[in-house]
Write a protein that holds these residues in place. Sequence first.
Motif, mmCIF file in Angstrom:
data_model
loop_
_atom_site.group_PDB
_atom_site.id
_atom_site.type_symbol
_atom_site.label_atom_id
_atom_site.label_comp_id
_atom_site.label_asym_id
_atom_site.label_seq_id
_atom_site.Cartn_x
_atom_site.Cartn_y
_atom_site.Cartn_z
ATOM 1 N N GLN A 106 -6.971 -3.923 -0.690
ATOM 2 C CA GLN A 106 -6.503 -4.909 -0.648
ATOM 3 C C GLN A 106 -5.088 -5.109 -0.067
ATOM 4 O O GLN A 106 -4.551 -5.793 0.612
ATOM 5 C CB GLN A 106 -6.572 -6.018 -1.799
ATOM 6 N N LYS A 107 -4.208 -4.011 -0.607
ATOM 7 C CA LYS A 107 -2.773 -4.043 0.024
ATOM 8 C C LYS A 107 -2.855 -3.640 1.243
ATOM 9 O O LYS A 107 -1.809 -4.177 1.887
ATOM 10 C CB LYS A 107 -2.167 -2.949 -0.984
ATOM 11 N N SER A 159 -7.603 3.738 -2.144
ATOM 12 C CA SER A 159 -7.473 3.357 -3.590
ATOM 13 C C SER A 159 -7.503 1.966 -3.999
ATOM 14 O O SER A 159 -7.600 1.374 -4.733
ATOM 15 C CB SER A 159 -6.337 4.294 -4.388
ATOM 16 N N ASP A 160 -6.409 1.278 -3.031
ATOM 17 C CA ASP A 160 -6.256 -0.351 -3.263
ATOM 18 C C ASP A 160 -6.322 -0.952 -1.969
ATOM 19 O O ASP A 160 -5.345 -1.203 -1.376
ATOM 20 C CB ASP A 160 -4.875 -0.575 -3.765
ATOM 21 N N THR A 189 0.036 4.645 -2.187
ATOM 22 C CA THR A 189 -1.517 4.533 -2.466
ATOM 23 C C THR A 189 -2.140 5.705 -1.759
ATOM 24 O O THR A 189 -1.603 6.280 -0.823
ATOM 25 C CB THR A 189 -2.294 3.427 -2.174
ATOM 26 N N GLY A 226 0.700 -1.144 -0.019
ATOM 27 C CA GLY A 226 0.084 0.160 -0.122
ATOM 28 C C GLY A 226 0.592 1.284 0.011
ATOM 29 O O GLY A 226 0.161 2.309 -0.162
#
Length: 432
Positions: free
Chosen positions: A298-299, A295-296, A249, A246
């Motif tokens: 899962q990370k 924004s991500d 991000t 992450g």
Amino acid sequence: MTTQPSTAKIRVGIDFGTTNSVIVISDENGQTHPALFSFVDSAASETCRTLLCLWQEQAGSRRILQDAIGVDAIETYLDDPAENRLIMSMKTYLAQGSFRETRVFNTTMTLQAMIARFLRALMEKAELAPEQVSVTIGRPVRFAGELADDALGVLRLKESFLEAGFTEPRVVLEPEGAGWRFMQRLDRPATVLVGDFGGGTSDFSIMRFDPEGSPRTLTLGHSGVGIAGDQFDYRIIENVVAPALGKGTTYRVMGGQPLPVPAEWYASLGRWHRLSLMRTPQTLRSIADVAKTASDPQKLRNLLRLIEDQESQNLYRTIGRAKTELSRQEQTVLRFTHRDLHIKETITRTAFESWIAPDLSRLDTAIGWAMEDAETGPEKIDRVFLTGGTSFVPAVRQLFINRFGPEKIDTGSEFVSVAEGLALIEQAHCSG
């Protein structure tokens, strides 16, 4: 435990390191040999990881504090992370005045007490007792840390050994220990630059050796810098691992403008001795909250699970292997998997050297400082002796080749040479 007559103390040198610790014994014939440390699930080793695991066991109405060190500490900790305390990089805090004590279960322990407990267990694994030896110990030229107080570091180091039961430990600079070991190869006087690369510090000493003279050694100049092998690990994590968790991000607060994910999480991730400290309810809640609008996401969830599941040791083993492979070959593939996290990335030596370029510059500057302190030039240096795991890194070795030429560079016993030299110093002191 081996019992020795009280009148015949065993002469030893101890290299208490940030990452690994070594004990070398000098026998009655003046020969040195490293102590071997045996662990539950691994072969005997000349080095012991500087790790201490503490836990409590019930004994009647009392709870007794127990410990394990080295590889055993890792395995014990992983068996029950919630009930065990893993203490890492103790040497890093010796010169930090802000760190004096911490709570371990219901007991307040000073830094010196934790180090002393590790040292007692280390000696027990070597089948020695602190009160039965005479000892010379090493210290870095410059202790690790931005605001390191070197005088405080030396004081606390000596206090730790005294609390462990050693009597009158002699303290010398670690590169001088390595230099004494190298001196055994010399058959004529020589001026030698010794580079000692540890986990947290890199130290340089310029010494004049005369195998037949008195004194046999004379320190002409020295310098040190608080970076070494652990910093190179950090560069790999920063560039390969952190982005997959992450770093770089963004997230939003109440639908506002995108904000960068907190950088301090990845600063902690990049320091292996800090990663386990992130497993606090507050930090875990913060990561989970940020993941909701990231924004991500899962990370961020991968980062959360890495911390919750205490995967730091497996991660850093992977990093260490990649660094070692890059010293032998032009590229390697870093592979790390945990739950939904799958990292498979090729790292070239060229890329790695670009990442560590700022660190190489600081090392080169420190080499120059040692030369200035000794008031000498490269042409006056007869030999260069490099020791410690980071001395295998080709870009590090190239710094010395550039200054002194390849014909002057020498290496050997990279992981035990400091302790060997310390044992030789102890032998010379007792014989003199």
